[in-house]
Motif scaffolding. Structure first.
Motif, PDB file in Angstrom:
ATOM      1  N   THR A   8     -43.379  12.499 -66.917  1.00 19.70           N
ATOM      2  CA  THR A   8     -42.453  12.331 -65.791  1.00 19.70           C
ATOM      3  C   THR A   8     -42.730  11.020 -65.053  1.00 19.70           C
ATOM      4  O   THR A   8     -43.874  10.599 -64.911  1.00 19.70           O
ATOM      5  CB  THR A   8     -42.542  13.509 -64.800  1.00 19.70           C
ATOM      6  OG1 THR A   8     -43.909  13.765 -64.472  1.00 19.70           O
ATOM      7  CG2 THR A   8     -41.949  14.770 -65.389  1.00 19.70           C
ATOM      8  N   HIS A  31     -48.893   8.015 -63.453  1.00 21.87           N
ATOM      9  CA  HIS A  31     -50.349   8.018 -63.235  1.00 21.87           C
ATOM     10  C   HIS A  31     -51.083   7.670 -64.528  1.00 21.87           C
ATOM     11  O   HIS A  31     -52.019   6.864 -64.524  1.00 21.87           O
ATOM     12  CB  HIS A  31     -50.802   9.388 -62.721  1.00 21.87           C
ATOM     13  CG  HIS A  31     -50.538   9.590 -61.263  1.00 21.87           C
ATOM     14  ND1 HIS A  31     -51.310   9.016 -60.274  1.00 21.87           N
ATOM     15  CD2 HIS A  31     -49.580  10.291 -60.613  1.00 21.87           C
ATOM     16  CE1 HIS A  31     -50.847   9.360 -59.087  1.00 21.87           C
ATOM     17  NE2 HIS A  31     -49.795  10.132 -59.262  1.00 21.87           N
ATOM     18  N   TRP A  80     -40.976  15.646 -56.720  1.00 21.38           N
ATOM     19  CA  TRP A  80     -41.919  16.754 -56.583  1.00 21.38           C
ATOM     20  C   TRP A  80     -42.559  16.665 -55.208  1.00 21.38           C
ATOM     21  O   TRP A  80     -42.886  15.573 -54.748  1.00 21.38           O
ATOM     22  CB  TRP A  80     -42.990  16.663 -57.678  1.00 21.38           C
ATOM     23  CG  TRP A  80     -44.068  17.691 -57.539  1.00 21.38           C
ATOM     24  CD1 TRP A  80     -44.019  18.986 -57.947  1.00 21.38           C
ATOM     25  CD2 TRP A  80     -45.357  17.507 -56.942  1.00 21.38           C
ATOM     26  NE1 TRP A  80     -45.194  19.619 -57.639  1.00 21.38           N
ATOM     27  CE2 TRP A  80     -46.028  18.745 -57.014  1.00 21.38           C
ATOM     28  CE3 TRP A  80     -46.001  16.421 -56.344  1.00 21.38           C
ATOM     29  CZ2 TRP A  80     -47.319  18.921 -56.528  1.00 21.38           C
ATOM     30  CZ3 TRP A  80     -47.281  16.586 -55.843  1.00 21.38           C
ATOM     31  CH2 TRP A  80     -47.932  17.834 -55.943  1.00 21.38           C
ATOM     32  N   ARG A  91     -53.627  23.728 -53.919  1.00 22.58           N
ATOM     33  CA  ARG A  91     -52.369  23.000 -53.736  1.00 22.58           C
ATOM     34  C   ARG A  91     -51.204  23.944 -53.916  1.00 22.58           C
ATOM     35  O   ARG A  91     -51.244  24.845 -54.749  1.00 22.58           O
ATOM     36  CB  ARG A  91     -52.287  21.894 -54.784  1.00 22.58           C
ATOM     37  CG  ARG A  91     -50.961  21.180 -54.806  1.00 22.58           C
ATOM     38  CD  ARG A  91     -51.039  19.968 -55.686  1.00 22.58           C
ATOM     39  NE  ARG A  91     -50.769  20.276 -57.075  1.00 22.58           N
ATOM     40  CZ  ARG A  91     -50.901  19.411 -58.068  1.00 22.58           C
ATOM     41  NH1 ARG A  91     -51.329  18.192 -57.825  1.00 22.58           N
ATOM     42  NH2 ARG A  91     -50.635  19.753 -59.297  1.00 22.58           N
ATOM     43  N   ILE A 123     -44.910  17.206 -69.302  1.00 26.42           N
ATOM     44  CA  ILE A 123     -43.448  17.298 -69.200  1.00 26.42           C
ATOM     45  C   ILE A 123     -43.094  18.498 -70.095  1.00 26.42           C
ATOM     46  O   ILE A 123     -43.970  19.018 -70.793  1.00 26.42           O
ATOM     47  CB  ILE A 123     -42.767  15.972 -69.653  1.00 26.42           C
ATOM     48  CG1 ILE A 123     -41.301  15.905 -69.178  1.00 26.42           C
ATOM     49  CG2 ILE A 123     -42.875  15.751 -71.149  1.00 26.42           C
ATOM     50  CD1 ILE A 123     -40.676  14.515 -69.306  1.00 26.42           C
ATOM     51  N   LEU A 148     -47.097  25.878 -65.540  1.00 23.11           N
ATOM     52  CA  LEU A 148     -45.655  26.156 -65.570  1.00 23.11           C
ATOM     53  C   LEU A 148     -45.159  26.398 -67.001  1.00 23.11           C
ATOM     54  O   LEU A 148     -44.428  27.344 -67.274  1.00 23.11           O
ATOM     55  CB  LEU A 148     -44.898  24.978 -64.943  1.00 23.11           C
ATOM     56  CG  LEU A 148     -43.377  25.037 -65.001  1.00 23.11           C
ATOM     57  CD1 LEU A 148     -42.860  26.115 -64.056  1.00 23.11           C
ATOM     58  CD2 LEU A 148     -42.763  23.686 -64.622  1.00 23.11           C
ATOM     59  N   TRP A 149     -45.579  25.544 -67.937  1.00 25.77           N
ATOM     60  CA  TRP A 149     -45.089  25.655 -69.323  1.00 25.77           C
ATOM     61  C   TRP A 149     -45.709  26.861 -70.031  1.00 25.77           C
ATOM     62  O   TRP A 149     -45.083  27.457 -70.898  1.00 25.77           O
ATOM     63  CB  TRP A 149     -45.341  24.355 -70.099  1.00 25.77           C
ATOM     64  CG  TRP A 149     -44.857  23.163 -69.341  1.00 25.77           C
ATOM     65  CD1 TRP A 149     -45.595  22.092 -68.932  1.00 25.77           C
ATOM     66  CD2 TRP A 149     -43.523  22.929 -68.848  1.00 25.77           C
ATOM     67  NE1 TRP A 149     -44.822  21.224 -68.215  1.00 25.77           N
ATOM     68  CE2 TRP A 149     -43.553  21.708 -68.141  1.00 25.77           C
ATOM     69  CE3 TRP A 149     -42.327  23.632 -68.917  1.00 25.77           C
ATOM     70  CZ2 TRP A 149     -42.427  21.162 -67.515  1.00 25.77           C
ATOM     71  CZ3 TRP A 149     -41.203  23.109 -68.286  1.00 25.77           C
ATOM     72  CH2 TRP A 149     -41.254  21.896 -67.608  1.00 25.77           C
ATOM     73  N   GLY A 231     -52.317  13.678 -59.323  1.00 27.55           N
ATOM     74  CA  GLY A 231     -52.327  12.742 -60.446  1.00 27.55           C
ATOM     75  C   GLY A 231     -53.706  12.497 -61.027  1.00 27.55           C
ATOM     76  O   GLY A 231     -53.843  11.723 -61.981  1.00 27.55           O
ATOM     77  N   ALA A 232     -54.741  13.176 -60.483  1.00 26.40           N
ATOM     78  CA  ALA A 232     -56.094  12.943 -61.010  1.00 26.40           C
ATOM     79  C   ALA A 232     -56.166  13.348 -62.485  1.00 26.40           C
ATOM     80  O   ALA A 232     -56.752  12.634 -63.309  1.00 26.40           O
ATOM     81  CB  ALA A 232     -57.118  13.706 -60.191  1.00 26.40           C
ATOM     82  N   GLY A 233     -55.553  14.488 -62.809  1.00 24.99           N
ATOM     83  CA  GLY A 233     -55.573  14.949 -64.204  1.00 24.99           C
ATOM     84  C   GLY A 233     -54.850  13.982 -65.128  1.00 24.99           C
ATOM     85  O   GLY A 233     -55.293  13.708 -66.241  1.00 24.99           O
TER      86      GLY A 233
HETATM   87  P1  AMP Z   1     -51.748  16.550 -61.319  1.00 22.25           P
HETATM   88  O1  AMP Z   1     -52.206  16.335 -59.902  1.00 22.25           O
HETATM   89  O2  AMP Z   1     -52.629  15.890 -62.325  1.00 22.25           O
HETATM   90  O3  AMP Z   1     -51.477  17.987 -61.606  1.00 22.25           O
HETATM   91  O4  AMP Z   1     -50.337  15.808 -61.471  1.00 22.25           O
HETATM   92  C1  AMP Z   1     -49.406  15.737 -60.435  1.00 22.25           C
HETATM   93  C2  AMP Z   1     -48.217  14.932 -60.904  1.00 22.25           C
HETATM   94  O5  AMP Z   1     -47.442  15.752 -61.795  1.00 22.25           O
HETATM   95  C3  AMP Z   1     -47.286  14.525 -59.769  1.00 22.25           C
HETATM   96  O6  AMP Z   1     -47.220  13.109 -59.722  1.00 22.25           O
HETATM   97  C4  AMP Z   1     -45.946  15.161 -60.107  1.00 22.25           C
HETATM   98  O7  AMP Z   1     -44.857  14.284 -59.959  1.00 22.25           O
HETATM   99  C5  AMP Z   1     -46.080  15.593 -61.542  1.00 22.25           C
HETATM  100  N1  AMP Z   1     -45.434  16.885 -61.780  1.00 22.25           N
HETATM  101  C6  AMP Z   1     -45.307  17.910 -60.910  1.00 22.25           C
HETATM  102  N2  AMP Z   1     -44.634  18.952 -61.467  1.00 22.25           N
HETATM  103  C7  AMP Z   1     -44.332  18.571 -62.730  1.00 22.25           C
HETATM  104  C8  AMP Z   1     -43.641  19.176 -63.834  1.00 22.25           C
HETATM  105  N3  AMP Z   1     -43.090  20.391 -63.728  1.00 22.25           N
HETATM  106  N4  AMP Z   1     -43.547  18.491 -64.975  1.00 22.25           N
HETATM  107  C9  AMP Z   1     -44.100  17.271 -65.085  1.00 22.25           C
HETATM  108  N5  AMP Z   1     -44.726  16.616 -64.101  1.00 22.25           N
HETATM  109  C10 AMP Z   1     -44.858  17.252 -62.926  1.00 22.25           C
END
Ligand code: AMP
Length: 299
Positions: A8, A31, A80, A91, A123, A148-149, A231-233
């Motif tokens: 994304t 990220h 988001w 979170r 994604i 989610l997935w 976005g750390a992950g």
């Molecule tokens: P993380 O903190 O590593 O879980 O990643 C957070 C990032 O994931 C944010 O920048 C969001 O824009 C993105 N994000 C949130 N929900 C989704 C989703 N359903 N699919 C893909 N990316 C997402």
């Protein structure tokens, strides 16, 4: 060597107990791409809407990210928003507005089909699969995912992970996928689903790599202050894959060092909102933290 990243490309509105920042550049691919760009040339596959600010395109360009696979679509950019508690491990997602992601169909420029390293950042797994379909014999493919997935697209996810070399997921997701509370016991069950390498992220407690030659336990870089862990992950897996694409020789041999580099880029990500801190980091600063981390874990 080049690294292709799909995921994304988003606008993130983030609230912590101390500050609130609307419409930052975010998304798994953003990220991951910036994190990887410290080490290797990056090709970004994604879709943005008409409201996507030009300054964010410039940020990608400043990091040398190739945008030939970034589609500009009619409608709004994926948005988001999330809120953190004082303990930032907790979170809550406030809203997910898919916008152009609903109609997004990844299409690789012809010259990108032979990209050797591929990161399927978070994604929908069906879209990750569509990217894999367009590639000709990639050398190493990693998939990232999220709970989610596992909840709404498990069938697609299982189909995808049969096709990848490595799967990255956090400890909760690993337990859910393997239906096993003990992470070490969950690992062989996840290997049975397809991937030769499994990397389990444990946030501030580091990560575990499970590979054909055994386990590797990697520390996280210790931070006194976390500003925003969003976005750390994605930064972890982006840094890891960017580093790996810059190395020669056996993947298994280079993977441990790649994980340390991913941990370090993730630590920078946590020190600012969105990509604010990572954007300012230099390769020299990354190398310094990698050396510190090595010292901290030497035994
Ligand atoms: P993380 O903190 O590593 O879980 O990643 C957070 C990032 O994931 C944010 O920048 C969001 O824009 C993105 N994000 C949130 N929900 C989704 C989703 N359903 N699919 C893909 N990316 C997402």
């Amino acid at each position: 060597m080049s690294l292709l990243i799909v995921g994304t490309t988003a606008l993130d509105s983030i609230k912590t107990p101390y500050a609130e920042n609307p419409r930052l550049l975010g998304g798994s691919a953003s990220h991951a791409a910036v994190a990887a760009s410290f080490f290797s040339p990056v090709r970004l596959v994604g879709g943005v809407g008409e409201d996507f600010p030009a300054k964010y395109l410039n940020l990608y360009r400043r990091h040398g990210i190739d945008l030939a696979g970034l589609q500009h679509l009619p409608g709004k950019t994926f948005h988001w928003s999330g809120e953190y508690e004082v303990n930032m491990n907790n979170r809550r997602t406030l809203a997910t507005e898919l916008g152009v992601i609903e109609q997004f169909q990844p299409a690789l420029p012809a010259a990108w089909r032979a990209t050797p390293f591929v990161l399927l950042a978070n994604i929908a797994p069906a879209l990750q699969g569509q990217v894999l379909d367009q590639l000709t014999r990639p050398r190493f493919v990693v998939a990232d995912t999220m709970d989610l997935w596992l909840n709404i697209a498990l069938k697609d996810l299982l189909k995808l992970i049969r096709r990848v070399d490595a799967l990255v997921l956090n400890d909760h997701e690993a337990r859910q996928l393997a239906q096993e509370d003990n992470i070490i016991a969950a690992l062989p069950k996840i290997h049975k689903l397809g991937p030769r390498y499994v990397i389990v992220k444990k946030g501030e407690h580091g990560s575990i790599l499970s590979a054909p030659h055994g386990l590797f336990l990697a520390p996280a870089y210790p931070l006194r202050k976390v500003v925003d862990p969003t976005g750390a992950g994605d930064s972890f897996v982006g840094g890891l894959m960017g580093y790996l694409a810059s190395t020669r020789g056996s993947i298994e041999r280079n993977l441990r060092r790649a994980i340390l580099h991913g941990s370090v880029v993730a630590s920078f990500c946590c020190e600012g909102f969105g990509l604010n801190r990572t954007d300012k980091v230099t390769r020299a600063a990354v190398n310094t933290r990698v050396r510190e981390l090595e010292k901290l874990a030497r035994y």
